[in-house]
Design a protein around this motif. Sequence first.
Motif, PDB file in Angstrom:
ATOM      1  N   LYS A  80      -3.201 -10.529   8.319  1.00 40.63           N
ATOM      2  CA  LYS A  80      -3.371  -9.362   9.181  1.00 40.63           C
ATOM      3  C   LYS A  80      -3.129  -8.059   8.429  1.00 40.63           C
ATOM      4  N   ALA A  81      -2.140  -8.031   7.522  1.00 41.32           N
ATOM      5  CA  ALA A  81      -1.867  -6.819   6.740  1.00 41.32           C
ATOM      6  C   ALA A  81      -3.065  -6.471   5.872  1.00 41.32           C
ATOM      7  N   GLY A  82      -3.648  -7.489   5.230  1.00 43.16           N
ATOM      8  CA  GLY A  82      -4.832  -7.256   4.406  1.00 43.16           C
ATOM      9  C   GLY A  82      -5.989  -6.707   5.214  1.00 43.16           C
ATOM     10  N   LEU A  83      -6.227  -7.317   6.378  1.00 39.65           N
ATOM     11  CA  LEU A  83      -7.327  -6.855   7.243  1.00 39.65           C
ATOM     12  C   LEU A  83      -7.091  -5.440   7.748  1.00 39.65           C
ATOM     13  N   LEU A  84      -5.859  -5.170   8.191  1.00 41.24           N
ATOM     14  CA  LEU A  84      -5.554  -3.864   8.774  1.00 41.24           C
ATOM     15  C   LEU A  84      -5.682  -2.743   7.741  1.00 41.24           C
ATOM     16  N   ILE A  85      -5.095  -2.955   6.564  1.00 40.65           N
ATOM     17  CA  ILE A  85      -5.143  -1.909   5.532  1.00 40.65           C
ATOM     18  C   ILE A  85      -6.575  -1.715   5.036  1.00 40.65           C
ATOM     19  N   ALA A  86      -7.318  -2.831   4.870  1.00 43.21           N
ATOM     20  CA  ALA A  86      -8.714  -2.721   4.440  1.00 43.21           C
ATOM     21  C   ALA A  86      -9.556  -2.002   5.499  1.00 43.21           C
ATOM     22  N   GLY A  87      -9.366  -2.390   6.771  1.00 41.69           N
ATOM     23  CA  GLY A  87     -10.125  -1.743   7.848  1.00 41.69           C
ATOM     24  C   GLY A  87      -9.818  -0.256   7.955  1.00 41.69           C
ATOM     25  N   ALA A  88      -8.528   0.100   7.863  1.00 36.10           N
ATOM     26  CA  ALA A  88      -8.135   1.508   7.938  1.00 36.10           C
ATOM     27  C   ALA A  88      -8.694   2.283   6.740  1.00 36.10           C
ATOM     28  N   ALA A  89      -8.697   1.641   5.552  1.00 34.53           N
ATOM     29  CA  ALA A  89      -9.217   2.298   4.347  1.00 34.53           C
ATOM     30  C   ALA A  89     -10.712   2.580   4.476  1.00 34.53           C
ATOM     31  N   ILE A  90     -11.459   1.603   4.985  1.00 29.53           N
ATOM     32  CA  ILE A  90     -12.918   1.790   5.158  1.00 29.53           C
ATOM     33  C   ILE A  90     -13.204   2.929   6.136  1.00 29.53           C
ATOM     34  N   MET A  91     -12.492   2.944   7.265  1.00 30.20           N
ATOM     35  CA  MET A  91     -12.701   4.022   8.243  1.00 30.20           C
ATOM     36  C   MET A  91     -12.294   5.377   7.681  1.00 30.20           C
ATOM     37  N   THR A 105      -3.608   7.169   8.446  1.00 30.81           N
ATOM     38  CA  THR A 105      -3.545   7.543   9.866  1.00 30.81           C
ATOM     39  C   THR A 105      -3.793   9.038  10.068  1.00 30.81           C
ATOM     40  N   LEU A 106      -3.445   9.865   9.074  1.00 23.90           N
ATOM     41  CA  LEU A 106      -3.713  11.302   9.199  1.00 23.90           C
ATOM     42  C   LEU A 106      -5.209  11.559   9.305  1.00 23.90           C
ATOM     43  N   VAL A 107      -5.978  10.912   8.430  1.00 24.63           N
ATOM     44  CA  VAL A 107      -7.439  11.073   8.450  1.00 24.63           C
ATOM     45  C   VAL A 107      -8.022  10.451   9.716  1.00 24.63           C
ATOM     46  N   LEU A 108      -7.527   9.265  10.098  1.00 29.06           N
ATOM     47  CA  LEU A 108      -8.049   8.591  11.289  1.00 29.06           C
ATOM     48  C   LEU A 108      -7.768   9.409  12.552  1.00 29.06           C
ATOM     49  N   GLY A 109      -6.561   9.971  12.635  1.00 27.29           N
ATOM     50  CA  GLY A 109      -6.203  10.771  13.806  1.00 27.29           C
ATOM     51  C   GLY A 109      -7.086  11.997  13.948  1.00 27.29           C
ATOM     52  N   PHE A 110      -7.267  12.736  12.853  1.00 26.89           N
ATOM     53  CA  PHE A 110      -8.136  13.923  12.911  1.00 26.89           C
ATOM     54  C   PHE A 110      -9.600  13.521  13.033  1.00 26.89           C
ATOM     55  N   GLY A 111      -9.957  12.344  12.482  1.00 17.77           N
ATOM     56  CA  GLY A 111     -11.316  11.847  12.682  1.00 17.77           C
ATOM     57  C   GLY A 111     -11.596  11.577  14.150  1.00 17.77           C
TER      58      GLY A 111
END
Length: 549
Positions: A202-213, A307-313
């Motif tokens: 789950k950590a791998g998936l979450l960090i990879a998914g957040a990085a792609i977004m 999360t900073l980029v995702l939040g403002f995104g």
Amino acid sequence: MSNALVLAADTANAGASDPVLNMSIFGAFVIVTMIIVIRAGRNNKSANDFYAGGRSFSGTQNGMAIAGDYLSAASFLGITGAIALAGYDGFLYSIGFLVAWLVALLLVAELMRNTGKFTMADVLSFRLHQRPVRLAAAISTLVVCFFYLLAQMAGAGGLVSLLLGINDQVGQSLVVGVVGVLMVIYVLVGGMKGTTWVQIIKAGLLIAGAAIMTVWVLALNGFDLSALLSKGVEVSQALEAPFDPLQPGLKYGKNPIDFISLSMALVLGTAGLPHVLMRFYTVPTAKEARKSVVWAIWLIGAFYLFTLVLGFGAMTLVGPAVIAAAPGAANSAAPLLAAALGGPVLLGIVSAIAFATILAVVAGLTITAATSFAHDIYANVIKRGEVRPNAEVKIARITIVVIGALAILGGIGVQGQNIAFLVALAFAVAASANLPTIIYSLYWRRFNTRGALWSMYGGLISSVVLIAFSPVVSGKVDPKTMELTASMIKGVDFHWFPLDNPGIVSIPLAFLLGIIGTYSGGKKENSWIAAEMEVRSLTGHGAEKEVHH
């Protein structure tokens, strides 16, 4: 509403109305992880295997698992939503959660690993009176785990209501029930070993998914963070109630003391979280425990920058108004951003990752609570240490089912709450009830049983009572309607404590009670055992011998 917001809302609705795709992706994750859990659970022959995974994980693997345990739904859904709706003040959650790891690394990680065996209570009772201290530590562990479980369950309901377009209370309650049942199966079958592998994946998936977004959002803004932040300001200024997301004080400006209280809870809470502390026992040596925390800090730090980029995104591509009106409110910001970026497919993938996050964290919390009850209360308090390992594991399995049922009922009751905030309350209880006693036990040779009991019970009772009578539970007014609807219990007001988070009162009080209890008398502890604990905590001498028994 601007065209961009309308488009985002339409995209989100399109994703939400494709439940077959969303549930297929989630189902695939459940099947794959269940196979892994079953394979890992085959080797659960002893209490050491069930509670600590046989201490067979490397520092790198455990660092991934710690990141998987720590990066909960609050981190992904709650913080992204808080930044999307409050900008600067929302990002302060990320800072608090990350800085907390320095406290855990410098003060407790290696020493806890050297001194304990399975649970936090092993450390706290090492040189004190076993039964009363173990009971207090186990009660504290169960309360913290329950608060944390409530937060994850709240996230599960809001997330799946968005995924499947379920807006009614009954549907969301069924979803919470399904999450609870899956959680129980994971932990019963896999024990700590299976739970750890789920957390690593789950950590791998979450960090990879957040990085792609994150890269996607930055690409849309020419990889210019300043341009993204400027767009966030433009969108926020165009709202009916305009605000500047780059200015501090939007969320905490009215009551700076509340912010200080929240900061204390976040920074000091991690080092007292039982499910995080328990992860240090899954590695073979103190060196690997140190290594695992360093890995966790790098992984968690990178994620919180995302999360900073995702939040403002989410603020610019979806809009605060759409997020606030969506099922799950702030918790829906990350899935809505995924829908705006990649449509139903990315929404399904991101939602499945978020769901995996919830499952992995609730599994970790559940096994921690079950271990604490079976190992500390049943084996050492009720049976006074005279218990067969198989019987202890059997009690742990029964406890898992009971905790699952309680988590489902509690999760149904807290639907719609911001999960980052619910987790902050769990941190406040952990920092108040656990951290002072841990620090005193490890570093203060004179500390005695009375000081430990006063500190733990005082911190636990004060934090829970102050939360119960705070505006979080009752009495908070919705600024739009001016009605009592912004608290957990709507329409009533019995609060007398003015702050949302009790940390600024309960944490210093617990430290003070530990000192008063120690100096107010009570039997002095055995100085030889205190010396043994000091040597063992600093060098690890004796820890390996106990592990193999």
